[in-house]
Design an enzyme around this catalytic site. Structure first.
Site: not given
Ligand code: GLN
Length: 543
Positions: A16, A21, A144, A192, A390, A394, A414, A474, A519, A521
């Site tokens: 692997s 990919g 793939e 081989k 994200c 926070q 959290e 979340r 996100h 990215e």
């Molecule tokens: N843990 C945070 C949430 O659930 C941020 C999640 C994350 O960074 N993808 O909201």
């Protein structure tokens, strides 16, 4: 007239991690450069229904599609190389396939027949592959198959390949991406293991049409001949694929080995000229810069496991590269361990003082959180460009509340469930789900619109009043504290159109302090960097 859709299965041999990919994505890029409409499907052989419930050490990055499917990092490479958005239909796992077969059986969908592993599981796989092709109206569907040939887990997917070929003998081909080691003591490339991999494929009824030979070195004519003879593959279809300095060079390498010409000939596709200017321009941009821009990624890092930290943050790394190349700089990434900062603030000052910009990516849980908050305070006070993503956003909110409002326990529930200042809290809709242990695919996932406030950095960067970006979380900014945080200097520059959810925060009087709940990215492309990354890397390059 109905299109004669073509299917290319990509399988892996020997081990692997050989770059199946990227090989799949590069084949797609070449076919697309010849004007074909291409889509790609990734099959993961594990029983998890999706990777969303796996931890990053197990799985690496979870890539999220616009329609909210949690998928594998390969989907990210397909999107970046094909420059297109993919969807839930482009991804499946053993678990998801079995789940739909069992649900169909429960709904009498098999009309009282015995439902068997063969043919019903491969038939469901084929149904999904065809659906992906139809939804994209693709000329070519790349498939793939995860894992390595010869193992147990992916055998039903290889069976799907065999069955589909039986149904459409002229429209299906198989590529084996294999590895040719050059053992140090021998100093000679060995073919081989690849011959055995080919035999393994033969034993499940599949003859590869092309072998892509990954190695540290180029494959010479002697070995090409040997593989051709032993694996019954035309010499021209034994492709040399030595390590590349960047994944974005692979389509150009494949081009010089005539990969797409061979595929076109085999599948009877019309000959069309190839337009690779975008790729050669990208290569020139990548090669040119000498002046670096140094970005520190502050996270908690994993020292063991199959996946390394760069796998866990793959799209973040790619997005930094895209932005750096776009402004003619050489991207340099420093991995900075937030846990160490909790014990050693001097180390933090040294490391953060040594980079041009600091990025705090997404994350979960409690480990390393306090160190990230310390890092955010440092870059805020020392005016070092900062991009938070994200969890990174926070924690920036928590840092501001702690410093500016003197709420020492300000936190996300959290990592501090009993805090008196829950500036980040579980979203309403999540409460019930968590109570019911409903963890699978239940975060706030995928595309949501975000309205940008006038006269903010975010608005200037995107150049639009409303944008759509992808999410996976979340928890959310707690609107109860909005007023106080705003009077402490927090600017909410992006929010959901109904104003209920903060999507982007930023600070004035700072060269660049921007953080998003989404996100960015995930939507960055080599030919079109994401605006937040571009703004961040530009600010870092100025420093
Ligand atoms: N843990 C945070 C949430 O659930 C941020 C999640 C994350 O960074 N993808 O909201």
């Amino acid at each position: 007239m109905q299109k004669r859709r073509k299917y290319i299965f990509v399988t892996g041999g020997v081990m692997s991690g050989v770059g199946k990919g990227v090989a799949t994505a590069s084949i797609g890029a070449l076919l697309k450069a010849r004007g074909f409409c291409v889509t790609a499907v990734k099959i993961d052989p594990y029983v998890n229904v999706d990777p969303g419930t796996m931890n990053p050490v197990e799985h690496g990055e979870v890539f999220v599609t616009g329609d909210g499917q949690e998928t594998d990092q390969d989907l990210g490479n397909y999107e970046r190389f094909l420059n297109t958005d993919l969807h839930a239909v482009n991804y499946m796992t053993t678990g998801s396939v079995y789940l739909s077969v069992i649900q169909r059986e429960r709904a009498m969908g098999y009309g009282g027949k015995t439902v068997e592993v063969v043919p019903h599981i491969p038939l469901e796989v084929i149904r999904r592959i065809k659906k992906a092709g139809a939804e994209a109206d693709a000329d070519v569907v790349l498939v793939e198959v995860g894992g390595t040939v010869g193992e147990y887990q992916n055998i039903l997917f290889l069976e799907a390949c065999r069955m589909l070929r039986l149904e459409h003998p002229k429209d299906v081909m198989t590529v084996l991406v294999s590895y040719l080691p050059v053992p140090g003591a021998l100093g000679e490339m060995k073919s081989k293991p690849t011959q055995y991999a080919c035999r393994s494929l033969n034993s499940v009824g599949i003859q590869p049409d092309m072998i892509i030979c990954r190695s540290t070195h180029a494959v010479d004519a002697v070995r090409k001949r040997k593989l051709s003879m032993n694996c019954s593959v035309d010499e021209r279809d034994v492709i040399s694929a030595p390590d590349a300095s960047s994944i974005y060079e692979v389509p150009l390498h494949f081009r010089s080995e005539h990969v797409s010409e061979r595929i076109i000939a085999k599948l009877g596709l019309p000959k069309r000229p190839i337009k690779l200017k975008a790729w050669t321009d990208l290569r020139d941009r990548m090669m040119k810069p000498t002046k670096p821009v140094r970005i520190g990624i502050v996270g908690k890092y994993f020292s063991t496991g199959d996946f390394t930290l760069s796998d866990a943050y793959l799209s973040v790394i790619e997005a930094i590269k895209h932005a750096a190349w776009a402004i003619g700089r050489k991207p340099e990434i420093e991995w900075l361990n937030s846990e160490a900062y909790e014990q050693d603030p001097e180390l933090m000052k040294k490391q953060l003082g040594n980079v041009d910009g600091v990025l705090i990516p997404g994350g979960f849980g409690t480990r390393g959180v306090e160190g990230k908050i310390l890092a955010i305070r440092y870059v805020r006070e020392h005016k070092i460009p900062f991009l938070g993503i994200c969890y990174g956003m926070q924690l920036a909110v928590a840092e501001l509340a702690r410093t500016k409002l003197h709420w020492k326990d300000a936190a996300s529930t959290e990592f501090m469930p009993k805090t008196k200042h829950p500036v980040i809290h579980l979203m309403n809709e999540q409460e019930e789900r968590m109570k019911n242990k409903d963890y699978g695919g239940s975060m706030r996932l995928g595309n949501y619109p975000c309205r940008l406030a006038p006269k903010t950095k975010a608005r200037a960067l995107y150049g639009a009043g409303e944008i759509v970006e992808r999410h996976r979380h979340r928890y959310e900014f707690n609107p109860l504290y909005r007023h106080e945080l705003e009077s402490a200097g927090l600017v909410i520059s992006g929010e959901s159109p109904d104003g209920s959810l903060a999507e982007i925060i930023e600070l004035e009087n700072h060269p660049f302090f921007v953080a998003s709940q989404f996100h960015p990215e995930l939507t960055s492309r080599p030919f079109k960097p994401n605006p937040l990354f571009l703004g961040f890397v530009k600010a870092a390059a100025k420093g």
